[in-house]
Design a protein around this motif. Structure first.
Motif, PDB file in Angstrom:
ATOM      1  N   GLU A  33      -0.075  11.826   1.768  1.00  0.00           N
ATOM      2  CA  GLU A  33       0.129  10.378   1.665  1.00  0.00           C
ATOM      3  C   GLU A  33      -0.992   9.641   2.408  1.00  0.00           C
ATOM      4  N   ALA A  86      -6.386   6.871   2.223  1.00  0.00           N
ATOM      5  CA  ALA A  86      -7.786   6.823   2.660  1.00  0.00           C
ATOM      6  C   ALA A  86      -8.727   6.777   1.455  1.00  0.00           C
ATOM      7  N   ASP A 145     -10.564   7.157   8.023  1.00  0.00           N
ATOM      8  CA  ASP A 145     -11.440   6.885   6.884  1.00  0.00           C
ATOM      9  C   ASP A 145     -12.386   5.742   7.216  1.00  0.00           C
ATOM     10  N   GLY A 147     -10.201  -0.921   5.543  1.00  0.00           N
ATOM     11  CA  GLY A 147      -9.320  -1.334   6.630  1.00  0.00           C
ATOM     12  C   GLY A 147      -8.205  -2.247   6.147  1.00  0.00           C
ATOM     13  N   LEU A 148      -7.377  -2.670   7.089  1.00  0.00           N
ATOM     14  CA  LEU A 148      -6.299  -3.604   6.731  1.00  0.00           C
ATOM     15  C   LEU A 148      -6.446  -4.884   7.536  1.00  0.00           C
ATOM     16  N   ALA A 204       2.803  -2.941   6.518  1.00  0.00           N
ATOM     17  CA  ALA A 204       2.233  -1.861   5.694  1.00  0.00           C
ATOM     18  C   ALA A 204       2.686  -0.499   6.185  1.00  0.00           C
ATOM     19  N   SER A 213       3.311  -3.163  -0.069  1.00  0.00           N
ATOM     20  CA  SER A 213       2.116  -2.516  -0.610  1.00  0.00           C
ATOM     21  C   SER A 213       1.123  -3.539  -1.128  1.00  0.00           C
ATOM     22  N   PHE A 265       3.980   3.026  -5.023  1.00  0.00           N
ATOM     23  CA  PHE A 265       5.374   2.766  -4.681  1.00  0.00           C
ATOM     24  C   PHE A 265       5.580   1.917  -3.425  1.00  0.00           C
ATOM     25  N   GLY A 266       4.590   1.840  -2.565  1.00  0.00           N
ATOM     26  CA  GLY A 266       4.787   1.119  -1.310  1.00  0.00           C
ATOM     27  C   GLY A 266       5.688   1.885  -0.349  1.00  0.00           C
ATOM     28  N   ALA A 295       3.076   5.782   3.315  1.00  0.00           N
ATOM     29  CA  ALA A 295       2.800   5.732   4.745  1.00  0.00           C
ATOM     30  C   ALA A 295       4.099   5.565   5.535  1.00  0.00           C
ATOM     31  N   THR A 345      -9.889   2.930   8.846  1.00  0.00           N
ATOM     32  CA  THR A 345      -8.539   3.032   9.400  1.00  0.00           C
ATOM     33  C   THR A 345      -8.312   4.426   9.954  1.00  0.00           C
TER      34      THR A 345
HETATM   35  N1  ATP Z   1      -6.096   4.073   5.170  1.00  0.00           N
HETATM   36  C1  ATP Z   1      -5.821   2.873   4.685  1.00  0.00           C
HETATM   37  N2  ATP Z   1      -6.797   1.969   4.488  1.00  0.00           N
HETATM   38  C2  ATP Z   1      -6.522   0.746   3.985  1.00  0.00           C
HETATM   39  N3  ATP Z   1      -5.294   0.326   3.649  1.00  0.00           N
HETATM   40  C3  ATP Z   1      -4.272   1.177   3.831  1.00  0.00           C
HETATM   41  C4  ATP Z   1      -4.477   2.477   4.354  1.00  0.00           C
HETATM   42  N4  ATP Z   1      -3.273   3.094   4.396  1.00  0.00           N
HETATM   43  C5  ATP Z   1      -2.372   2.226   3.946  1.00  0.00           C
HETATM   44  N5  ATP Z   1      -2.971   1.063   3.601  1.00  0.00           N
HETATM   45  C6  ATP Z   1      -2.306  -0.128   3.066  1.00  0.00           C
HETATM   46  O1  ATP Z   1      -0.930  -0.021   3.344  1.00  0.00           O
HETATM   47  C7  ATP Z   1      -0.182  -0.135   2.149  1.00  0.00           C
HETATM   48  C8  ATP Z   1       1.037   0.754   2.223  1.00  0.00           C
HETATM   49  O2  ATP Z   1       0.688   2.119   2.101  1.00  0.00           O
HETATM   50  P1  ATP Z   1       1.761   3.124   1.490  1.00  0.00           P
HETATM   51  O3  ATP Z   1       1.160   4.455   1.410  1.00  0.00           O
HETATM   52  O4  ATP Z   1       3.032   3.003   2.231  1.00  0.00           O
HETATM   53  O5  ATP Z   1       2.044   2.544   0.036  1.00  0.00           O
HETATM   54  P2  ATP Z   1       1.078   2.594  -1.245  1.00  0.00           P
HETATM   55  O6  ATP Z   1      -0.104   3.443  -0.968  1.00  0.00           O
HETATM   56  O7  ATP Z   1       0.828   1.205  -1.655  1.00  0.00           O
HETATM   57  O8  ATP Z   1       2.042   3.301  -2.333  1.00  0.00           O
HETATM   58  P3  ATP Z   1       2.577   4.821  -2.289  1.00  0.00           P
HETATM   59  O9  ATP Z   1       3.942   4.804  -1.729  1.00  0.00           O
HETATM   60  O10 ATP Z   1       2.589   5.209  -3.730  1.00  0.00           O
HETATM   61  O11 ATP Z   1       1.627   5.587  -1.456  1.00  0.00           O
HETATM   62  C9  ATP Z   1      -1.144   0.208   1.038  1.00  0.00           C
HETATM   63  O12 ATP Z   1      -0.776  -0.420  -0.169  1.00  0.00           O
HETATM   64  C10 ATP Z   1      -2.469  -0.295   1.579  1.00  0.00           C
HETATM   65  O13 ATP Z   1      -2.614  -1.669   1.315  1.00  0.00           O
END
Ligand code: ATP
Ligand code: ATP
Ligand code: MG
Ligand code: MG
Lengths: 476, 476
Positions: free
Chosen positions: A35, A40, A86, A90-91, A99, A106, A118-119, A122, A180
């Protein structure tokens, strides 16, 4: 007396975490790694950034500072930390708590090909870590143009599905780092998931030759996949929905939020493949007034629009917003990892299911260093939106496709030194479950996969016949 | 620029409805029938009521009053209504809107063996109906002791996950009817789901001989399963969690909500299998004060409690709260439906996984009117919490168990006229997905299933050897 109650999404996925792939310590360790790595990669190769990804899994039992000392006997498996770093986009700091601390949050809920959809990913890792160790996740992030680095320790309030900010800090950047770093403490089982984690990273590297992937495992072993090219495929783009994929509910939501002021404008501005001519044609068929305000459309009106759409000839969705692997990349990847005698990849033209464009690609590798296998056990390398799928193969439509191929028609004699690769990319991969391990048997998708594998199999047949003739010549 | 947003549970399951089993009209029609029938059975046989269940699927295209005239060409498949009526405990009127219009709302979130467990089934059917037809669901209900009947037409506000009450009415009961009638309009595909729907109802009736099930299909065909006994198994009971299944998060939630005033009291009052002696033993091992107030427990304290629990010998969970099928019922069911020469059922002693007690049962039928099949295609009748599972067999641990049995060791020669039945009941069935079609490969569960099938297979072997000796005798 029945006791009624509601659950928040976090309570629901806490109770049913196996449904998201967190069924036991070995599987949870694997799922946490994937995940975070998928996040990343989404943060880099979808944004023109050559990925530099660092994965470190540490055995946390011995470290006095970990605060987890003496707890390992309490758990099956052992205490680990997984850290993924990575150099991505970034966020924004204001979004970090949600997030990582609020399920169903998401930036990938838009219509674009991304690994995430799916959000949940992480958050499930953060949740599993919290459940098994009590420790919050540690997130460090900095956006490309930002002058600051932000650090958070985030937990999840499971009852309310809200983030718990255990710590928040920021400092000025001293270099131009961006990206991140996510660190999760959890109870895992390295011995039981080691082989799958290594395979996942190798199979990711095979199809991402432009990425540097550094992996340090709990035994101190280091594996480095160095990038072999700086060429990256064009990133996927966001698109609008295609009218054929739209249902009543979606039409209702779109009509309520559109900025368009008339029905005709709504149709050609909010949908892909609909120009002014097609929009007018749809409106005419519906019998509604073209200047009708979208927010005034009643349920009956929407039903008439939906019916008119189905009866109108709308250009199929284009697929230039998708980012597939390409025949060259698949063949190179198969050659380098399998050292076969023969390799052939096929990229199908785009197709559609439920309004989502998708591209299927297949690759066949044969002979050379590939060991022979029986018909029911042909090694199958499955990929969806560039993610390697390693579990639940029996449930995947790809396995059904490979099993239904009449390999003897292509002159394959079992046991045969054969490997098949299948990839599907789309704005929505039809996964069977939120753990993203198997693709569902959508008829259009299954058909495309079958045609792709058969196309490559025909090349294999020509090759095998040629080799047979060569042998006959040699024997004369 | 990444656009962050959150989704409500209804938006999430609307976008990903295939994950809940609503992947296409044929599958949606099947899933709607089963979700409603499972609710009807939960409302009757878990409450000492002999079930009278009526299932009516109508083709809705022709009826002028349906308000859906002229719309069928707009959809793949056709317009249907599914109505399921039961004589169960009904619902309290105040809970009807949320029970049918808010996802993740349920009376089955307690620790008790029920068919339902997710708080999604009825809502997914309502949602799918609303998406494809725009029509709300119709619910009529009356509780056993109530003097009134309540009628609702319910839809779902998908963005907010709240019910939309299109209509609410009530009238005085004129007889002593009690129960619930649910009617859903949806786009289905009767031709493609007919066989599965018939099979689902037949396989439900096989193991519920105490139920009357009336089924009227869109072609006007009527199938009636009349009850052959008034004897019902004792209903499952609610139990408290077992300490071995508890994690940090759960312990935190329980400590926050308990009425117990001390740590020792908390342990022996809130957990099953923990008496005062065991409670004191756990507290002593944890090093905490026995009179500590549960709400004062810190995270470190909870970790010590968790560790102490794992180190303490706690009696395994009892399983008298579970309601299994029983060897007699399984054998009768197999005999009546398959007309075999040989039948043998095995009910295993209770076992445990993650603190949940479970019972596995298996049945083997052989010969007679059973047609022969190959080793990889042995017909397998799968059941979980008395629900027949018909899809995703390749993903089910039960299929893996049957495939891994060395049938030749039991003198079975393929092709063989063999059928296997496996049932698991538990306070939590480890399903692979929210569509409840396959059981996940939890090690303890897989092991029990294997032992159950082998135990029945040994009986089969004795039988086959006896028949072989008889033939030899006859040939002399
Ligand atoms: N390494 C990262 N770099 C940048 N943004 C990130 C990173 N990891 C997470 N995010 C942000 O956080 C959000 C939530 O991540 P999460 O993995 O929970 O959901 P997702 O990737 O959108 O969907 P899924 O559940 O299918 O993985 C992402 O949509 C993204 O915007
Ligand atoms: N026929 C019925 N009779 C009585 N109560 C019912 C009936 N149908 C639904 N309910 C009530 O409505 C609630 C919601 O039903 P729903 O099917 O959505 O969820 P569930 O059965 O609890 O779980 P699952 O999603 O696993 O089916 C049930 O928990 C039950 O309390
Ligand atoms: Mg993700
Ligand atoms: Mg239900």
């Amino acid at each position: 007396v029945e006791k009624f109650k509601s659950l928040s999404p976090s309570e629901f996925f806490y109770r049913n975490k196996e449904i998201a792939g967190f069924s036991n310590p070995a599987r949870a360790l694997y799922q946490t790694v994937r995940e975070l790595v998928e996040n990343a990669l989404d943060a880099t190769d979808s944004h023109h950034i050559l990925p530099d990804i660092k994965v470190i899994i540490k055995n946390e039992v011995e470290t006095p500072t970990s605060g987890l000392v003496g707890l390992s006997e309490a758990f099956e498996g052992g205490l680990y930390s997984v850290q993924v770093e990575d150099n991505g986009i970034g966020l924004p700091p204001s979004h970090v708590p949600r997030a990582f601390g609020q399920l169903l949050y998401s930036s990938k809920y838009v219509l674009r090909q991304t690994r995430g959809m799916f959000g949940l990913g992480a958050k499930m890792a953060v949740l599993y870590g919290q459940i098994t160790t009590g420790k919050p996740a540690e997130i460090t992030t900095s956006q490309v143009t930002s002058k600051r680095v932000y650090y958070y320790r985030i937990g999840i309030d499971v009852i309310n599905n809200t983030p718990i900010i255990h710590e928040a800090a920021t400092y000025m950047k001293t270099n131009d780092w961006h990206g991140t770093i996510v660190k999760i403490y959890l109870v895992g089982d390295w011995q039981r998931s080691k082989q799958k984690i290594y395979e996942y990273l190798k199979r990711t590297a095979i199809i991402a030759p432009y990425a540097n992937i550094y992996f340090e495992d709990p035994d101190g072993e280091i594996m480095l996949f160095k990038r072999s090219t700086e060429e990256m495929p064009p990133p996927p783009r966001e698109v609008q929905p295609h009218p054929y994929g739209v249902d009543l509910e979606m039409l209702k939501m779109m009509a309520a939020t559109t900025k368009a002021s008339t029905l005709v404008e709504f149709l050609y501005k909010e949908f892909q493949s609909v120009g002014i001519t097609t929009a007018n044609e749809i409106v005419q068929r519906s019998g509604l007034r073209p200047d009708l305000k979208p927010s005034d459309l009643t349920l009956e009106d929407l039903m008439k629009v939906l019916k008119a759409i189905k009866e109108t000839n709308v250009k199929p969705p284009r697929a230039d917003h998708l980012s597939n692997l390409g025949e060259k990349l698949i063949e190179i990847g198969l050659k380098e990892s399998l050292k076969p005698e023969f390799v052939k990849a096929v990229t199908r033209k785009p197709s559609v299911y439920e309004g989502h464009a998708f591209i299927v690609e297949a690759g066949i590798a044969y002979g050379g260093r590939i060991p022979p296998s029986d018909k029911d056990f042909i090694p199958l390398l499955r990929y969806a939106n560039k993610i390697p799928l390693l579990y639940d193969e029996a449930a995947d439509v790809m396995r059904a496709v490979v099993r239904n191929i009449d390999w003897e028609r292509y002159d394959v004699v079992f046991p045969a030194p054969l490997v098949v690769l299948i990839h599907i990319c789309s704005t929505k991969v039809p996964y069977k479950g939120v753990g993203k391990e198997a693709v569902a048997d959508v008829p259009e998708v299954e058909r495309e996969m079958e045609l792709a594998v058969k196309e490559a199999a025909r090349e294999l047949k020509s090759y095998l016949n040629m080799k047979a003739r060569e042998r006959e010549e040699a024997e004369k």
